[in-house]
Design a protein around this motif. Sequence first.
Motif, short mmCIF file in Angstrom:
data_model
loop_
_atom_site.label_atom_id
_atom_site.label_comp_id
_atom_site.label_asym_id
_atom_site.label_seq_id
_atom_site.Cartn_x
_atom_site.Cartn_y
_atom_site.Cartn_z
N ALA A 61 20.72 70.53 48.78
CA ALA A 61 20.00 70.25 48.18
C ALA A 61 19.44 68.52 48.57
O ALA A 61 18.34 69.25 48.51
CB ALA A 61 20.07 70.34 46.11
N SER A 62 19.84 68.12 49.22
CA SER A 62 19.03 67.15 48.94
C SER A 62 18.65 67.00 50.80
O SER A 62 18.50 65.92 50.97
CB SER A 62 20.34 65.12 48.96
OG SER A 62 20.95 65.78 50.25
N GLY A 63 19.06 68.11 51.47
CA GLY A 63 18.89 67.88 52.92
C GLY A 63 19.53 67.10 53.84
O GLY A 63 19.28 67.03 55.35
N ALA A 64 20.34 66.30 53.25
CA ALA A 64 21.36 65.94 54.17
C ALA A 64 21.65 66.87 55.56
O ALA A 64 22.54 66.50 56.13
CB ALA A 64 22.27 65.15 53.32
N SER A 65 22.19 67.54 54.80
CA SER A 65 22.57 68.62 56.20
C SER A 65 22.13 68.92 56.70
O SER A 65 22.16 68.89 58.13
CB SER A 65 23.93 70.08 55.66
OG SER A 65 22.38 71.02 54.94
N GLN A 66 21.07 69.25 56.56
CA GLN A 66 19.75 68.59 57.90
C GLN A 66 19.64 67.85 58.17
O GLN A 66 19.04 67.90 59.93
CB GLN A 66 18.24 70.06 56.73
CG GLN A 66 18.17 70.88 56.69
CD GLN A 66 18.64 72.10 54.91
OE1 GLN A 66 19.03 70.44 54.61
NE2 GLN A 66 18.91 72.28 55.25
N LEU A 67 19.58 66.36 58.07
CA LEU A 67 19.72 65.48 58.86
C LEU A 67 20.70 65.25 59.66
O LEU A 67 20.57 64.59 60.57
CB LEU A 67 19.42 64.33 57.47
CG LEU A 67 19.84 62.66 58.11
CD1 LEU A 67 18.58 62.49 58.62
CD2 LEU A 67 19.41 61.80 56.83
#
Length: 169
Positions: A61-67
């Motif tokens: 949800a936070s976008g950390a996996s994409q980062l």
Amino acid sequence: MNGTAGMVLLGTVGLILLRGVMTGCDAYGAFQRGAARGMRAAAELLPALCGMLLMLSLLNASGASQLIARLLSPVTGLLNLPETIVPMLVLRPLTGSGSLAVLEQVFAAYGPDSREGMIASVLMGSSETILYTMTVYLGASGVKRLPGVMAVSLAAYLAGVICCCMIVS
């Protein structure tokens, strides 16, 4: 369940009960005690599993996996991995369902016989959801400290990724 599997299962349970009767064992009592132990083990694992699932949801949800995927792109470039595989590299040690969703996306976009599809298939079949496995097995055995287990697991995962790149290329 098909008819043959059902008959085999029923026969196996029947043989276990027959053996219990022949040896004088209280088979039903043993079943109840085992079921109670299983329920206690499940109750002990539940907080750890909930914490792991919350962490995964927060990462996505936070976008950390994409980062993380973007930060890994130079390394994946050295390994000659397609950019579409990077989300699977990040998710596979964390979640089986998330990496399965990525596998389905790769198949839909490129097909299972493409290079991307083959790399994704080999990664999916040759790696483990490390965090889930550690949560369940170490939690069930009561291990509280993980001296080096995570590092060794991730090193083995990295070795598997490198071997995958060599095999599929």
